[in-house]
Every structure is written in C-alpha cells, then in structure tokens.
Write an enzyme that holds these catalytic residues in place. Structure first.
Site, PDB file in Angstrom:
ATOM      1  N   ARG A 157       0.828  -1.202   0.000  1.00 48.44           N
ATOM      2  CA  ARG A 157       0.000   0.000   0.000  1.00 48.44           C
ATOM      3  C   ARG A 157       0.867   1.258   0.000  1.00 48.44           C
ATOM      4  O   ARG A 157       0.552   2.241  -0.662  1.00 48.44           O
ATOM      5  CB  ARG A 157      -0.961   0.000   1.184  1.00 48.44           C
ATOM      6  CG  ARG A 157      -1.985   1.118   1.139  1.00 48.44           C
ATOM      7  CD  ARG A 157      -3.093   0.915   2.138  1.00 48.44           C
ATOM      8  NE  ARG A 157      -2.605   0.975   3.523  1.00 48.44           N
ATOM      9  CZ  ARG A 157      -3.395   0.835   4.585  1.00 48.44           C
ATOM     10  NH1 ARG A 157      -4.696   0.614   4.428  1.00 48.44           N
ATOM     11  NH2 ARG A 157      -2.888   0.905   5.808  1.00 48.44           N
TER      12      ARG A 157
ATOM     13  N   LYS B 158      -2.727   6.547   1.402  1.00 48.33           N
ATOM     14  CA  LYS B 158      -2.605   6.956   2.807  1.00 48.33           C
ATOM     15  C   LYS B 158      -1.637   8.130   2.941  1.00 48.33           C
ATOM     16  O   LYS B 158      -0.606   8.067   3.629  1.00 48.33           O
ATOM     17  CB  LYS B 158      -2.156   5.766   3.662  1.00 48.33           C
ATOM     18  CG  LYS B 158      -2.608   5.851   5.111  1.00 48.33           C
ATOM     19  CD  LYS B 158      -2.402   4.522   5.819  1.00 48.33           C
ATOM     20  CE  LYS B 158      -2.752   4.594   7.292  1.00 48.33           C
ATOM     21  NZ  LYS B 158      -4.178   4.824   7.538  1.00 48.33           N
TER      22      LYS B 158
ATOM     23  N   GLU C 297     -16.341   6.587   3.970  1.00 41.53           N
ATOM     24  CA  GLU C 297     -15.705   5.990   5.143  1.00 41.53           C
ATOM     25  C   GLU C 297     -15.757   6.944   6.320  1.00 41.53           C
ATOM     26  O   GLU C 297     -16.122   8.113   6.189  1.00 41.53           O
ATOM     27  CB  GLU C 297     -14.264   5.582   4.844  1.00 41.53           C
ATOM     28  CG  GLU C 297     -13.324   6.696   4.462  1.00 41.53           C
ATOM     29  CD  GLU C 297     -11.911   6.182   4.187  1.00 41.53           C
ATOM     30  OE1 GLU C 297     -11.132   6.124   5.149  1.00 41.53           O
ATOM     31  OE2 GLU C 297     -11.613   5.840   3.029  1.00 41.53           O
TER      32      GLU C 297
END
Length: 419
Positions: free
Chosen positions: A163, A265, A301
């Site tokens: 990620r 992220k 989210e």
C-alpha cells in the site's frame, strides 16, 4: 537514565539477521547494556547477493545479512523484561519507546543503510517537501505478544508495504522495496520488544513514515526522502473501548474527491477531516461518517476507518474506487467473512440503506472491528443492537482478533512470527 532492552541481553557489537521466513531473531547477544539516549545507534547494511549470509532459523532460511554496531560506553546493568508502565490503562496515545528506524534515499530511489536510532526528534529543512507541499505517506500496523509471552506476531506487513508503494507512486515518491519495508518493521519491533504489551493488554502500534525531507522551494518532488519507523504501545482507539460508537453523517464537509488522493494513505487526507471531526466530538459523537462529494448519498468511510453494514445476514461495504482507502483490516474482514460462509458485497451503499441496516460496524488497524451503536443523519438518530456487538460483527471480531493474537491456527498465512 532510561533503560532499554532489545533482547534478554545485548553485546556492544552484534549482528541483526532478520529472516525472510516466518520467524525472525536477533543474534549474538552476551551482555546487557544501559543505553544512552544520545549516543546509541545501530547501523544496518544489507549485503549484496554475492556475500549473502544464509542461516537456518527455526526451519527458515535467512537470506539477508545485516551488520549492526552499537556504539555505547555505558556500564552493564540489568533491565526489566517489560517497560514499567500501567498496562491496564495505556489508552491510544503516543508513549515514547526506545528505538526508531531511519533510512534515506535520493531521487534515484535506492534506499540503503538503514539505521536504528534512539527515538527522538528529527531535523529537517524548513523547505522540506513534506512541510511545504505535503509530500508524505504513513502506514499503521500492530504487533501482538502471544500467550507464550515469548513470541510476537505481525499482521500482514507485506500488505502495508504494498500500500505504501502504491501511495508513493501517486505522490511521486520513491519507496522502499517490500523486503526493505518488512525487515525495517521487524527490526524496529524487536528493538522495542519490552514495549509490546502483555497478552490481552493491547498491542504495539507500528507507524512507518515516508517523507520528502529534501529542501525544495518551487513546486516539485523533493530531492531526498526519509523512511522512518517508530512504535508505541496502545490500547483501544475509541474511548468506548469495544462498546458501540456513535457516528454522525457529515453532509457538508468531504474527505475525498474523484481523481484526488483519497485512495492512498497520504498525510493530507487526515488533516482534512479534523474540522468536521472536532465539531462532531464537541457534540458528543465518536466520529464522522463521510458521504461521496458528488451525489451526497453514498457512504465512503469514517475519518480513519472503513464502514460495513449488515442486512438480512448480507454484509455490504463501499467499493474501492479511488476515494476510499483500501484498508487492510477491511480486506481481511471480507476474506474472513467469506470463509465463514457469509455473503459480502462491495458496491455503492446509500445512506438510506445504512439507516435500515440490522448492524453497522467499522474496521481499521487502530479500531480493528468497532460496532456502531447509533447513526445520526440530518437530525435523525437510528440505533443498532443493545449496547454491544451485533451477531455478525461479533463473529468476525472474534475470528480476526484470535488470529492476530495467535490464539487460533493461522490458516490464512497472514501472520509473521518474531522471536
């Protein structure tokens, strides 16, 4: 003087040889040292393939040689097996530990010569890319102490490495290889082993950072990058613990936009939610649930975790489409649910479906699985359950946490054991 243990004993010159197999050890320790905060660092130099040291470690082959030298003039002293803190009330906040791992590279993308340093402040230019243009990423993962009180488990670290690499590509940053990332995490956790909470008392939160630390004035990628890993023991993320949390649906502020960076992220994603989160918490809510910014009717989210709903025993969660972070706990819960015979749908989920759901829960590294007790939307409050987990979320929580903590056999091959 603060004292630190990397292993039961520590010599002044030693090798750190993390295995790529499922068990990793620190080798060649003979005497315990009192570690000076200002003078101790361990330099890690990965060898070339022509001079690789191979050794059998618990049935696995180590194919990485690390040369690690600790410079320290302090006298020997005994240290405790665990850090002396109140393990029953650690909460979720930073507790400075012993070591952090630092590795740098230039724009050529070649990270090398990682180094364990005493945990502390770092020095960067005021013109660093991360400070001026937000060129930074982070990851979050946990390490658990097993019931045998000897071994430590990491959960799917390769997924975090992947990620970060995906995020780095989006942010025009070089990134460590998957092997470099995982080895750095292993080394940092073992160096801070005394901070891993006792079984059932919490976990060691691991925070890898990738930052543009080179000086840059005009808008451009930084000329130098720093990969850093630090850790902190943590308890429950929400003050409610595993009790249900109360969310409010945000209709005005938005976390991400199509074509933006919501799916990686990057640090800026989290600064953007602080305003709405602060307003919600001032009103007594646990956190904020965001909607899509185009139609304002589809779930995306929560500030730092993914959302799931359950209706008639079918689990639904918003699909990954660039504005939602591909959570590793989210991915794991989906896989666990399917192995349990449950149906899972990844699709657009409307706020109306949310209000009519039988159960609602959140997933994330920090929260693991957190039941939602109520949702408030445009002044209307809908409650779920009776102040505890729903049937489905409880089942998934039990299966996943038992695997993470080593209480059940890891048939998914997700955990990495450190000794």
């Amino acid at each position: 003087m603060e004292r630190a243990t990397i292993s039961p004993s520590l010599s002044q010159n030693y090798l750190l040889c993390p295995s790529r197999a499922f068990t990793t050890r620190l080798h060649s320790f003979s005497s315990t040292r009192n570690l000076s905060p200002s003078s101790s660092s361990i330099k890690l130099q990965h060898s070339s393939s022509s001079s690789v040291l191979s050794s059998v470690i618990n049935g696995g082959i180590s194919t990485t040689r690390c040369n690690a030298v600790l410079s320290n003039s302090s006298s020997s002293t005994e240290v405790s097996e665990l850090a002396d803190i109140d393990w029953d009330n650690i909460g979720f906040g930073l507790k400075p530990t012993d070591y952090m791992y630092v590795m740098k590279c230039n724009l050529d993308g070649e990270f090398s010569n990682g180094e364990l340093q005493r945990f502390g402040n770092i020095e960067v230019s005021p013109s660093a890319g991360v400070l001026n243009y937000g060129q930074g990423l982070f990851e979050g993962m946990k390490a658990y102490r097993k019931q045998d009180d000897k071994n430590i488990l990491l959960f799917r670290p390769e997924e975090n490495a992947n990620r970060m690499r995906n995020g780095a590509e989006r942010m025009c940053m070089p990134a460590p290889t998957i092997e470099q990332f995982v080895e750095a995490v292993k080394i940092t956790v073992l160096a801070n082993k005394r901070w891993v909470p006792p079984p059932g008392k919490g976990s060691l939160y691991v925070r890898p950072l990738l930052m543009g630390t080179g000086a840059v004035l005009g808008l451009a990628p930084a000329p130098e990058y720093t990969f850093l890993v630090y850790v902190s023991p943590v308890g429950n993320y929400f003050k409610e613990g595993v009790a249900p949390i109360n969310l409010i649906v945000e209709n005005d502020f938005h976390r991400a936009t199509p074509g933006g960076t919501g799916g990686v992220k990057t640090i800026g994603n989290y600064a953007a939610v602080l305003k709405a989160q602060s307003i919600a918490k001032a009103k007594g809510y646990s956190d904020v649930l965001y909607l899509d910014c185009v139609y304002k009717r589809y779930l995306e989210e929560v500030s730092s975790c993914n959302i799931f709903i359950v209706k008639d025993n079918v689990i639904s969660t918003p699909e990954i489409k660039g504005t939602i972070l591909p959570g590793i706990t989210r991915k794991s819960i989906i896989d666990v649910a399917r192995t349990q015979g449950l149906k899972v749908e990844e699709r657009n989920v409307t706020v109306d479906e949310l209000l009519e759901a039988d159960e609602v829960f959140c997933t994330g590294t920090a929260v693991v699985v957190s039941p939602v007790g109520s949702i408030t939307y445009k002044g209307k409050r809908v409650s779920y359950g009776e102040g505890t987990f729903g049937t489905v979320s409880k089942q998934l929580y039990t299966v996943l946490t038992s695997l993470q903590m080593g209480l059940t056999e890891d048939n998914m091959n997700w955990t990495v054991q450190l000794s």
